[in-house]
Motif scaffolding. Structure first.
Motif, PDB file in Angstrom:
ATOM      1  N   SER A 360     -51.990  -5.088  -0.295  1.00 31.02           N
ATOM      2  CA  SER A 360     -53.075  -5.349   0.645  1.00 31.02           C
ATOM      3  C   SER A 360     -53.264  -6.857   0.816  1.00 31.02           C
ATOM      4  CB  SER A 360     -54.372  -4.732   0.140  1.00 31.02           C
ATOM      5  OG  SER A 360     -54.747  -5.347  -1.088  1.00 31.02           O
ATOM      6  N   TYR A 361     -54.135  -7.225   1.745  1.00 33.94           N
ATOM      7  CA  TYR A 361     -54.455  -8.637   1.918  1.00 33.94           C
ATOM      8  C   TYR A 361     -54.967  -9.221   0.598  1.00 33.94           C
ATOM      9  CZ  TYR A 361     -54.007  -9.024   7.015  1.00 33.94           C
ATOM     10  OH  TYR A 361     -53.527  -9.092   8.291  1.00 33.94           O
ATOM     11  N   ALA A 362     -55.899  -8.522  -0.035  1.00 38.76           N
ATOM     12  CA  ALA A 362     -56.512  -9.038  -1.267  1.00 38.76           C
ATOM     13  C   ALA A 362     -55.471  -9.176  -2.380  1.00 38.76           C
ATOM     14  CB  ALA A 362     -57.648  -8.125  -1.694  1.00 38.76           C
ATOM     15  N   ILE A 378     -54.359 -16.348   6.546  1.00 40.56           N
ATOM     16  CA  ILE A 378     -54.640 -14.917   6.416  1.00 40.56           C
ATOM     17  C   ILE A 378     -54.754 -14.336   7.823  1.00 40.56           C
ATOM     18  CG2 ILE A 378     -56.188 -13.198   5.429  1.00 40.56           C
ATOM     19  CD1 ILE A 378     -57.235 -15.478   3.591  1.00 40.56           C
ATOM     20  N   ILE A 381     -59.502 -11.412   8.213  1.00 37.97           N
ATOM     21  CA  ILE A 381     -60.441 -11.045   7.155  1.00 37.97           C
ATOM     22  C   ILE A 381     -61.096  -9.731   7.570  1.00 37.97           C
ATOM     23  CG2 ILE A 381     -62.619 -11.658   6.026  1.00 37.97           C
ATOM     24  CD1 ILE A 381     -61.774 -14.549   6.105  1.00 37.97           C
ATOM     25  N   THR A 386     -61.305  -9.370   0.628  1.00 34.30           N
ATOM     26  CA  THR A 386     -60.439 -10.388   1.212  1.00 34.30           C
ATOM     27  C   THR A 386     -61.230 -11.654   1.521  1.00 34.30           C
ATOM     28  OG1 THR A 386     -59.059  -8.671   2.204  1.00 34.30           O
ATOM     29  CG2 THR A 386     -58.852 -10.888   3.108  1.00 34.30           C
TER      30      THR A 386
END
Length: 547
Positions: A360-362, A378, A381, A386
């Motif tokens: 995932s982004y996080a 990124i 958001i 995130t």
């Protein structure tokens, strides 16, 4: 070639740095200089074809004049596409061909040798030639009937060209994708209706129906696209997502595929990614000087977060790519996490987010922080986790760039508060917020001049923009396919966070911030573009609220 380059510089199309860049790319790709200039977005096709017409004295053939029934099937489309050549007619003495690059002596010599006839060239743009070749993809044509008696010329033609697939559905899908890329479409919509299949291209933000086909083709076309994208061709009851790659004029183009069941079959949307004509240069994006200066100040700061906001399709990703390209240098490490990776940039570490496998982004951002980065980008958001990692990364000495879905620059701060970010963290890290829209640019060939209406003059005066003596409306011509518009330009507003705004953010009173000067707002920038004749009043009204 030297004469061509000299004319390019003399006409102010190119500076020395742009020409040097084009030469470097050309040496690696082995494409001709004219094609390289168009692919890099350094010279618009319309300007290039006008230049060739002036240099050579050859006439220009429009898209409508390149009739598909004049294409010679025996001349393999591979050769014609590679050299951007389209046969457009024959007399007893000669064959007329449209060329996107009339300086291509190799193509002329090959055609003369293969056809044993005089070749009479005219000029057309690369997209016009590709469109004509694409429209002929499903046509069968008798070489000998077109060529007349040529003593075996057909075999000579075959020796210099490779054959395309004979499967009609395969050729149809390839043609649709080729045309989408050549017409600068961002999406292709293939939608089965009760009695036909509709094909629509999204060009400059607007959908245009370009073709209709028999409803019998809905299933075969869907199956072909699924095979290309690695999807399950037996599953038509559930949505599916995938990717495929095609080659158009020697350039690899990634396409994101989405299928969804509808009443009469499956709707398919193809998103064209990584279009090379988009200039990844902040100086060439069309930002007003004051906004560009503010953006550059924010990018020059060693740490903090810059947020680019706007609805889907407003050009946020392009602005981010241009920003990180500006920051790219050997002593800086830049990492990006995106979904999807739309444009590959040499020298930057780019990661495709894949939530289905835990990337995932996080999760990617946590890994990034152990990779000793200087700058993080990124893609979006989307949630509190995130956002929290992004803002804390900015707090610990990194420069972070990202996007948010909000309607205004000030709305970015409200959005962060809505997803649970503490106001003190936002105030301490955000250094600038940018809001962006895209409006269609008027076609310079056919725009129609008129005097501004009284209510329009009122809007100009209320925005602090001097009312122009005349404004322009779209008309429609061959160059813009009858739409009156060609390309898009951004509307930008940017807020630089200062001490006063930080205080308001901490106290939760962002809405009390002093508004931007009228000319620095989205609406003000739009009206300045109207006054300059770059877009129409109706386009600005559509994109922003003029109140």
């Amino acid at each position: 070639m030297e004469d061509f380059e000299h004319v390019l510089q003399e006409k102010a199309f190119l500076n020395q740095n742009d020409l040097k860049r084009a030469r470097e790319v050309r040496s690696k790709t082995r494409n001709r200089l004219a094609e390289t200039l168009v692919r890099l977005g350094l010279v618009p096709e319309e300007q290039l074809v006008a230049l060739f017409a002036e240099m050579t004295g050859l006439p220009h053939r429009s898209r409508e004049e390149l009739a598909p029934d004049c294409i010679i099937e025996g001349l393999s489309r591979g050769f014609l596409q590679r050299h951007a050549v389209c046969p457009v007619g024959r007399t007893d003495e000669a064959i007329a061909v449209a060329m996107a690059d009339p300086t291509d002596r190799q193509a002329l010599a090959a055609l003369e040798f293969a056809t044993l006839a005089e070749i009479r060239p005219c000029v057309a743009t690369f997209s016009e030639v590709a469109d004509a070749l694409g429209r002929s993809a499903d046509e069968t044509f008798d070489v000998e009937a077109f060529m007349g008696e040529s003593d075996g010329a057909g075999s000579d033609i075959a020796r210099i060209l490779e054959d395309d697939s004979d499967a009609p559905v395969i050729r149809l899908v390839q043609r649709l994708l080729n045309n989408a890329v050549m017409r600068r479409a961002s999406d292709v919509h293939i939608e089965p209706m009760a009695r036909y299949v509709s094909v629509r291209y999204r060009i400059d933000g607007r959908l245009q129906e370009t073709e209709r086909h028999s409803d019998d083709l809905a299933g075969p076309v869907a199956s072909r696209i699924k095979i290309m994208a690695g999807l399950d061709i037996a599953e038509s009851r559930l949505p599916q997502d995938g990717r495929l790659r095609i080659t158009v004029r020697g350039r690899d183009v990634d396409v994101r595929v989405s299928t969804s069941p509808i009443a009469h079959g499956e709707s398919i949307v193809l998103r064209i990614l990584g279009r090379a004509e988009v200039p990844l240069d902040l100086d060439r994006l069309g930002l007003p000087p004051s906004a560009l200066a503010t953006f550059n100040r924010a990018l020059a700061k060693p740490h903090g977060i810059i947020l680019v906001t706007g609805p889907t399709g407003s050009g946020k990703s392009t602005t981010l790519y241009a920003a990180v390209s500006r920051l790219l240098r050997p002593e800086v490490k830049i990492l990006t996490v995106e979904d999807p990776v739309e444009v590959l940039i040499e020298g930057i570490n780019q990661v495709q987010a894949r939530p289905e496998i835990g990337l995932s982004y996080a999760a990617t951002l946590r890994a990034f922080l152990r990779q000793d980065p200087d700058i993080l980008m990124i893609g979006e958001i989307r949630d509190r986790e995130t956002a929290d990692i992004a803002l804390r990364s900015a707090l610990t000495g990194h420069l972070v760039l990202s996007t948010l879905h909000t309607n205004s620059a000030l709305g970015a701060f409200t959005r962060l508060a809505d997803i649970g970010i503490e106001p003190y963290l936002t105030a301490s890290t955000v250094i600038a917020a940018v809001a962006q829209r895209l409006v269609r640019a008027l076609c310079p060939t056919c725009r129609r001049e008129r005097a501004p209406k009284p209510e329009e003059i009122d809007y100009f005066e209320s925005a602090g923009v001097t009312p122009p003596e005349s404004v322009f409306d779209p008309a429609g011509c061959d160059q813009c396919a009858g739409t009156g518009y060609s390309g898009r330009v951004p509307l930008i507003e940017i807020i630089e966070v200062d001490d006063a705004l930080r205080h308001l953010i901490r106290s939760g009173a962002v809405n009390d911030a002093v508004p931007l000067n009228n000319t620095e707002s989205l609406a003000g920038h739009g009206l300045m573009l109207v006054a300059a004749g770059k877009t129409s009043f109706d386009e600005v009204v559509r994109a922003v609220s003029l109140q």
